[in-house]
Design a protein around this motif. Structure first.
Motif, mmCIF file in Angstrom:
data_model
loop_
_atom_site.group_PDB
_atom_site.id
_atom_site.type_symbol
_atom_site.label_atom_id
_atom_site.label_comp_id
_atom_site.label_asym_id
_atom_site.label_seq_id
_atom_site.Cartn_x
_atom_site.Cartn_y
_atom_site.Cartn_z
ATOM 1 N N GLY A 114 30.018 42.316 44.404
ATOM 2 C CA GLY A 114 29.945 43.292 43.594
ATOM 3 C C GLY A 114 30.678 43.348 42.402
ATOM 4 O O GLY A 114 30.137 42.646 41.531
ATOM 5 N N LEU A 115 32.003 43.683 41.990
ATOM 6 C CA LEU A 115 32.611 43.506 40.508
ATOM 7 C C LEU A 115 33.406 42.399 40.436
ATOM 8 O O LEU A 115 33.706 41.867 39.303
ATOM 9 N N TRP A 116 33.401 41.516 41.289
ATOM 10 C CA TRP A 116 34.402 40.296 41.297
ATOM 11 C C TRP A 116 33.420 39.316 40.510
ATOM 12 O O TRP A 116 32.293 39.004 40.572
ATOM 13 N N ASN A 117 34.211 38.564 39.591
ATOM 14 C CA ASN A 117 33.660 37.232 39.013
ATOM 15 C C ASN A 117 33.500 36.214 40.094
ATOM 16 O O ASN A 117 34.102 36.298 41.196
ATOM 17 N N ALA A 118 32.893 35.100 39.838
ATOM 18 C CA ALA A 118 32.514 34.131 40.619
ATOM 19 C C ALA A 118 33.706 33.597 41.555
ATOM 20 O O ALA A 118 33.619 33.274 42.578
ATOM 21 N N ALA A 119 34.596 33.293 40.544
ATOM 22 C CA ALA A 119 35.938 32.546 41.109
ATOM 23 C C ALA A 119 36.567 33.428 41.917
ATOM 24 O O ALA A 119 37.074 33.558 43.217
ATOM 25 N N ALA A 120 36.741 34.906 41.591
ATOM 26 C CA ALA A 120 37.378 35.980 42.419
ATOM 27 C C ALA A 120 36.594 36.138 43.775
ATOM 28 O O ALA A 120 37.282 36.330 44.760
ATOM 29 N N ALA A 151 48.880 35.440 41.161
ATOM 30 C CA ALA A 151 49.178 34.076 40.708
ATOM 31 C C ALA A 151 49.314 33.326 42.153
ATOM 32 O O ALA A 151 50.450 32.776 42.576
ATOM 33 N N CYS A 152 48.500 33.352 42.938
ATOM 34 C CA CYS A 152 48.725 32.717 44.383
ATOM 35 C C CYS A 152 47.244 31.992 44.782
ATOM 36 O O CYS A 152 46.155 32.400 44.290
ATOM 37 N N VAL A 153 47.328 31.249 45.944
ATOM 38 C CA VAL A 153 45.923 30.881 46.309
ATOM 39 C C VAL A 153 45.480 31.336 47.607
ATOM 40 O O VAL A 153 46.611 31.294 48.739
ATOM 41 N N VAL A 154 44.422 32.192 47.902
ATOM 42 C CA VAL A 154 44.172 32.524 49.110
ATOM 43 C C VAL A 154 43.917 31.482 50.179
ATOM 44 O O VAL A 154 43.256 30.545 49.796
ATOM 45 N N GLY A 155 44.465 31.537 51.383
ATOM 46 C CA GLY A 155 44.426 30.361 52.423
ATOM 47 C C GLY A 155 45.408 29.453 52.553
ATOM 48 O O GLY A 155 45.656 28.755 53.447
ATOM 49 N N GLU A 156 46.186 29.628 51.330
ATOM 50 C CA GLU A 156 47.453 28.752 51.128
ATOM 51 C C GLU A 156 48.882 29.465 50.902
ATOM 52 O O GLU A 156 49.882 29.328 51.671
ATOM 53 N N THR A 157 48.815 30.532 49.941
ATOM 54 C CA THR A 157 50.018 31.059 49.475
ATOM 55 C C THR A 157 49.864 32.736 49.692
ATOM 56 O O THR A 157 50.760 33.284 49.448
ATOM 57 N N CYS A 158 48.846 33.157 50.031
ATOM 58 C CA CYS A 158 48.506 34.576 50.022
ATOM 59 C C CYS A 158 47.262 34.657 50.913
ATOM 60 O O CYS A 158 46.516 33.843 51.266
ATOM 61 N N GLU A 159 47.059 36.157 51.366
ATOM 62 C CA GLU A 159 45.834 36.190 52.221
ATOM 63 C C GLU A 159 45.409 37.729 51.831
ATOM 64 O O GLU A 159 46.166 38.521 51.635
ATOM 65 N N VAL A 160 44.095 37.994 52.103
ATOM 66 C CA VAL A 160 43.685 39.492 51.976
ATOM 67 C C VAL A 160 43.796 39.897 53.443
ATOM 68 O O VAL A 160 43.400 39.698 54.184
ATOM 69 N N GLN A 161 44.603 40.907 53.159
ATOM 70 C CA GLN A 161 44.844 41.750 54.396
ATOM 71 C C GLN A 161 43.961 43.060 54.774
ATOM 72 O O GLN A 161 43.491 43.277 55.890
#
Length: 352
Positions: free
Chosen positions: A223-229, A54-64
């Protein structure tokens, strides 16, 4: 007494997202051995995964970090880059600091399924403090495993102690909160480690049908991610985690804790700082501060990085003059140049 001007200040710190070799235990009281890395191409018949935080990549979280697809001693993510570490078996999505973790961030089921295993009770403490021996056999920390049928399962690690929202046997829907992000197990900072497995074998959700040991620099990573993810977790050249103006020389520990003392007119210094992640060898970082008149207050451009950096704290500034700082807006600008082109930019301001 007139204060002397501080020379430009800078500090670079390399710290792995989690200690190397973070084994993926099964979030159970007696975890089985770490599952093997895939030795055969996995068919794309798995669940469609939604974004698990429950966060927003680029604002409150990031993929490391991503899955390490290199079968040897080297490291390589699915895009042939260095955003991983040796034998890393999942996707790490980190919060910006411990202050965010203390406020509470929900972990969400990536797909519908049933909770088959979970563990709670592991302390939320950095492994740098507790030591690797303290989490031996429970490197996942507090965790949840969800079975999606057909041999597919997802595992959620490093959850907050006491933050479980499900129990074993519960049916969960995609996007349903199941726990909160913590600092449990083999980790140094608050993040969710998400593993995807088929028949007990780790699968890279970005390229589940890729031939073993291969990467693709142009992979779209759906891959396995849906469009939004897929849009949320799209591969980035790096990211800026934290920025701000400090009244004294900041430390990585204070930045990670979310406890940097902000600068003010009465502070001993005015120092701009930036913490960035996933920088590459050869990257050139520049940080400058412009005063209210448009004049350059402080500036520094570093030499090209000698190797990839999981994270780097850079700061620059000056001591407060005897007469104090002129009132107005101070602007800091951070730029990372890679192969002669800017790949990261961030500007931030302070009003005095």
């Amino acid at each position: 007494m007139t204060r002397s001007v501080l020379p430009a200040l800078l500090l670079g710190v390399l710290a792995a997202c989690s200690p190397a070799g973070e084994p993926q235990d099964a979030a159970a009281a007696a975890p089985p051995p770490a599952p093997p890395v895939s030795t055969a191409a996995a068919p794309v018949d798995g669940p469609q995964l939604s974004f698990p935080l429950a966060c927003v990549v680029g604002e409150t979280c990031e993929v490391q970090n991503h899955v390490d697809v290199d079968p040897g001693p080297g490291v390589k993510d699915y895009r042939c880059g260095p955003q991983t570490y040796e034998k890393h078996g999942g996707v790490d999505i980190r919060l910006l600091d411990m202050a965010a973790q203390r406020r509470g961030v929900d972990v969400l089921a990536a797909a519908a399924g049933r909770v088959t295993r979970l563990r709670d009770g592991v302390a939320d403490v950095s492994v740098k403090i507790a030591g690797p021996a303290s989490v031996a056999g429970q490197e996942c920390g507090n965790g949840v495993v969800v079975d999606h049928g057909g041999g597919w399962e997802t595992q959620y690690c490093h959850l907050a102690r006491g933050g479980m929202m499900v129990k074993q046997g519960d049916a969960v829907a995609a996007g349903q909160p199941i726990a909160r992000v913590g600092l449990s197990g083999n980790t140094e900072y608050p993040h969710l480690h998400l593993s995807v497995r088929k028949a007990g074998v780790i699968v890279d959700p970005y390229r589940p049908d890729a031939a073993p040991g291969t990467c693709d620099a142009a992979s779209p990573g759906r891959g396995l991610w849906n469009a939004a993810a897929a849009k949320a977790v799209a591969y980035q050249p790096g990211a800026v985690l934290n920025t701000g103006f400090a009244g004294a020389q900041p430390t990585l520990e204070a930045v990670e804790a979310g406890e940097v003392v902000a600068s003010s007119s009465a502070a001993p210094a005015l120092i701009a700082y930036v913490r960035a992640i996933n920088l590459q060898a050869g990257d050139v970082q520049s940080l400058s501060v412009v005063d209210p008149t448009g004049g350059v207050l402080a500036q520094n451009t570093l030499a090209p990085l000698d190797r990839a950096k999981a994270q780097y704290l850079l700061y620059v500034g000056k001591r407060t003059p005897a007469a104090g700082w002129p009132s107005g807006r101070y602007t800091a600008s951070y730029v990372v140049t890679r192969a002669g082109k800017p790949v990261l930019k961030r500007s931030f301001e302070l009003a005095l």
